[in-house]
Design a protein around this motif. Structure first.
Motif: not given
Ligand code: DAT
Ligand code: MG
Length: 140
Positions: A6-11, A78-80
């Motif tokens: 998934t893509l995470v952004l700390v805004k 990454e992960g389940n």
């Protein structure tokens, strides 16, 4: 196992408030792996592409202005079942109703601006994750 990315952004609000470590800590503590990480100032074209689904909505322009107001920290995690998992860790979009225990519920300020400033982005589906990872990390 359903291993996903998934893509995470700390805004920009999260980076300004020095919450990058706290946000990534919660994600890693849940057992997910940060496989790419970069602090960057996103240009308007990237932000418009990232939030294309919201084009035409009243908060679109303020959203792009806010997201361009300072650096963000972008990560591929990454992960389940990580897509759903990060959304769960982040909490509801509106920090006022985001549950205590979530990133937004615990840490985001009440919504008192033209756009909700809620610290963190996480992709909302496998299709979004693939599209967003390709936008932010084209070499992955
Ligand atoms: P999420 O970030 O929870 O996936 P979203 O994709 O619906 O939420 O919206 C993207 C961002 O836009 C969100 O994090 C904050 C802002 N936003 C959403 N709805 C809004 C609204 N009604 N008014 C102001 N800002 C809003
Ligand atoms: Mg969204």
């Amino acid at each position: 196992m359903t291993t996903e990315r998934t893509l995470v952004l700390v805004k920009p609000d999260g980076v300004r408030r020095a919450l990058t470590g706290e946000i990534l800590r919660r994600i890693e503590a849940k057992g997910y792996t940060v496989v790419a990480l970069e602090r960057r100032s996103a240009d308007a074209d990237l932000l418009a592409a990232h939030y294309a689904e919201h084009e035409g909505k009243p908060f679109f322009a303020p959203l792009l202005e806010f997201m361009g107001s300072g650096p963000v920290v972008a990560a591929v995690v990454e992960g389940n079942r990580v897509i759903e998992g990060v959304r769960s860790l982040a909490g509801a979009t509106d920090p006022t109703v985001a549950a205590p225990g979530t990133i937004r519920g615990d840490l985001a300020r009440t919504w008192d601006t033209a756009v909700v400033q809620n610290l963190v982005h996480g992709s909302d589906s496998p299709e979004s994750a693939a599209r967003e990872i390709a936008l932010w990390f084209p070499s992955l």
